[in-house]
Design an enzyme around this catalytic site. Structure first.
Site, short mmCIF file in Angstrom:
data_model
loop_
_atom_site.label_atom_id
_atom_site.label_comp_id
_atom_site.label_asym_id
_atom_site.label_seq_id
_atom_site.Cartn_x
_atom_site.Cartn_y
_atom_site.Cartn_z
N LYS A 13 0.77 -1.45 0.33
CA LYS A 13 -0.03 0.01 0.33
C LYS A 13 1.10 1.24 -0.30
CE LYS A 13 -1.98 -0.85 4.08
NZ LYS A 13 -0.88 -2.35 4.13
N ARG A 88 -9.06 1.45 8.22
CA ARG A 88 -8.45 0.27 8.52
C ARG A 88 -9.67 -1.20 9.28
NH1 ARG A 88 -3.12 0.84 9.02
NH2 ARG A 88 -1.61 -1.15 9.05
N ARG A 127 11.79 -5.70 4.64
CA ARG A 127 11.21 -5.26 4.48
C ARG A 127 11.80 -3.78 5.27
NH1 ARG A 127 6.06 -1.90 5.65
NH2 ARG A 127 5.58 -3.06 7.72
N ARG A 160 11.60 -2.56 11.57
CA ARG A 160 10.59 -1.85 12.28
C ARG A 160 10.19 -3.82 13.03
NH1 ARG A 160 5.34 0.25 8.63
NH2 ARG A 160 4.14 -1.13 10.39
N ARG A 171 -1.09 -9.20 12.98
CA ARG A 171 -1.26 -8.44 12.37
C ARG A 171 -2.43 -8.84 11.40
NH1 ARG A 171 3.86 -5.21 10.90
NH2 ARG A 171 2.60 -3.62 9.96
P1 ADP Z 1 2.29 -1.82 3.27
O1 ADP Z 1 2.25 0.15 3.37
O2 ADP Z 1 0.69 -2.07 2.16
O3 ADP Z 1 3.13 -2.53 4.55
P2 ADP Z 1 4.89 -1.77 2.30
O4 ADP Z 1 4.23 -0.47 0.96
O5 ADP Z 1 5.69 -1.49 2.90
O6 ADP Z 1 3.49 -2.36 2.52
O7 ADP Z 1 5.38 -3.12 1.11
C1 ADP Z 1 5.82 -4.05 2.04
C2 ADP Z 1 7.45 -4.90 1.91
O8 ADP Z 1 7.00 -5.01 0.61
C3 ADP Z 1 8.33 -2.90 1.35
O9 ADP Z 1 9.11 -3.67 1.65
C4 ADP Z 1 8.48 -3.07 0.08
O10 ADP Z 1 9.51 -2.63 -0.47
C5 ADP Z 1 7.86 -4.64 -0.87
N1 ADP Z 1 6.86 -4.37 -1.57
C6 ADP Z 1 6.12 -4.13 -1.93
N2 ADP Z 1 5.57 -4.28 -3.09
C7 ADP Z 1 6.45 -5.20 -3.50
C8 ADP Z 1 6.37 -6.05 -4.82
N3 ADP Z 1 5.04 -5.72 -5.84
N4 ADP Z 1 7.26 -6.88 -4.81
C9 ADP Z 1 7.47 -7.06 -3.81
N5 ADP Z 1 7.95 -6.79 -3.23
C10 ADP Z 1 7.34 -5.31 -2.85
P1 ADP Z 2 1.64 -1.65 7.60
O1 ADP Z 2 1.84 -0.40 6.26
O2 ADP Z 2 2.93 -2.75 7.69
O3 ADP Z 2 0.03 -2.53 7.08
P2 ADP Z 2 0.99 0.51 8.88
O4 ADP Z 2 1.97 1.71 9.09
O5 ADP Z 2 0.00 1.37 8.02
O6 ADP Z 2 1.65 -0.80 8.56
O7 ADP Z 2 0.13 0.67 10.83
C1 ADP Z 2 2.11 0.07 12.24
C2 ADP Z 2 0.73 0.32 12.85
O8 ADP Z 2 0.15 1.52 13.38
C3 ADP Z 2 -0.71 -1.13 13.04
O9 ADP Z 2 -0.51 -1.87 13.21
C4 ADP Z 2 -1.80 0.09 13.89
O10 ADP Z 2 -1.17 -0.06 15.08
C5 ADP Z 2 -0.81 1.35 14.14
N1 ADP Z 2 -2.39 2.07 12.87
C6 ADP Z 2 -2.70 2.77 11.35
N2 ADP Z 2 -3.16 2.83 10.93
C7 ADP Z 2 -4.35 2.46 11.76
C8 ADP Z 2 -6.00 2.66 11.59
N3 ADP Z 2 -6.36 3.74 10.52
N4 ADP Z 2 -6.84 2.54 12.61
C9 ADP Z 2 -5.80 1.73 14.28
N5 ADP Z 2 -4.52 1.28 13.99
C10 ADP Z 2 -3.63 1.38 13.20
#
Ligand code: ADP
Ligand code: ADP
Ligand code: ZN
Length: 214
Positions: A13, A88, A127, A160, A171
């Site tokens: 995302k 979420r 990541r 992280r 999660r």
């Molecule tokens: P999210 O915001 O949904 O948690 P991230 O954008 O941080 O996800 O992506 C999670 C991890 O996967 C990061 O290390 C990112 O560089 C990697 N990643 C994102 N998109 C892809 C993809 N299409 N293929 C492989 N790795 C990816």
């Molecule tokens: P990822 O990109 O890997 O899905 P985020 O960076 O979006 O993770 O979120 C990290 C953490 O921050 C979540 O596991 C949750 O604890 C909190 N968080 C982020 N956005 C929200 C939301 N909209 N509602 C509740 N908790 C949230």
């Protein structure tokens, strides 16, 4: 253009939201980034959020809804925005819809970046996040030029705490229980678009551009 990104933790995302923000010149609003910035600055919100984040749980709705509603009412959001990590939960989605309806606005697209659970744990363990600017990389799929050093600002990269496998599994459970129902919510609203998140980062982005338009 008002866009919501949906998908499991690690689906990509944030990666895609940054590319959307750059191409369409709209702000990228990540609630996770906002919480991490608050934790870093030692704010009251940060202290409250941290206890939930460390356990892989969602921060309570009341700590996040007003924050986002205030943010999308700021001036830089007039031409739209891409929300990453919000909503979420169903109550968050309802609160957002209500706040937007009150000012005659609505979300245009909810994009679900679809990645099966089997891929997620591996993806998350690779990541790496920059301690300075928050940029995100991946050891295999989005490597930096110099290992362990941010391309954008030169600071150090870390895994992280909540990306360690035990917390990622927790999660994912929270995602299926509390966030996945939003797929039906936005399907019913007629604005859900699904993209395959397992393909190359640039190919995922192309699929999104095909949906949003050039
Ligand atoms: P999210 O915001 O949904 O948690 P991230 O954008 O941080 O996800 O992506 C999670 C991890 O996967 C990061 O290390 C990112 O560089 C990697 N990643 C994102 N998109 C892809 C993809 N299409 N293929 C492989 N790795 C990816
Ligand atoms: P990822 O990109 O890997 O899905 P985020 O960076 O979006 O993770 O979120 C990290 C953490 O921050 C979540 O596991 C949750 O604890 C909190 N968080 C982020 N956005 C929200 C939301 N909209 N509602 C509740 N908790 C949230
Ligand atoms: Zn950096």
């Amino acid at each position: 253009m008002k866009i919501i990104m949906l998908g499991a933790p690690g689906a990509g995302k944030g990666t895609q939201a940054k590319k959307i923000a750059a191409k369409y010149n709209i702000p990228h609003i990540s609630t996770g980034d906002i919480f991490r910035a608050n934790i870093k600055n030692g704010t009251e919100l940060g202290n409250k959020a941290k206890t939930y984040m460390d356990q892989g749980l969602l921060v309570p709705d009341e700590l996040v809804v007003d924050l986002v509603v205030d943010r999308v009412r700021q001036e830089d959001c007039v031409n739209g925005y891409v929300l990453d990590g919000f909503p979420r939960t169903i109550p968050q989605a309802e609160a957002l819809d209500k706040a937007l309806a009150a000012i005659g606005e609505k979300i245009d697209h909810a994009i679900d970046v679809n990645v099966p659970d089997e891929n997620i744990v591996h993806r998350m363990s690779g990541r790496r996040a920059c301690v300075g600017c928050g940029a995100t990389y991946h050891l295999e799929y989005a490597p930096t030029k110099e290992e362990g050093i941010c391309d954008a600002c030169g600071k150090e990269l870390i895994l992280r705490d909540d990306d360690k496998p035990e917390t990622v599994k927790k999660r994912l459970g929270v995602y299926h229980e509390q966030t996945q129902p939003l797929i039906d919510y936005y399907t019913n609203a007629g604005i859900l678009k699904t993209v395959d998140g397992t393909i190359d980062i640039n190919d995922v982005f192309q699929a999104i551009v095909d949906i949003l338009g050039e």
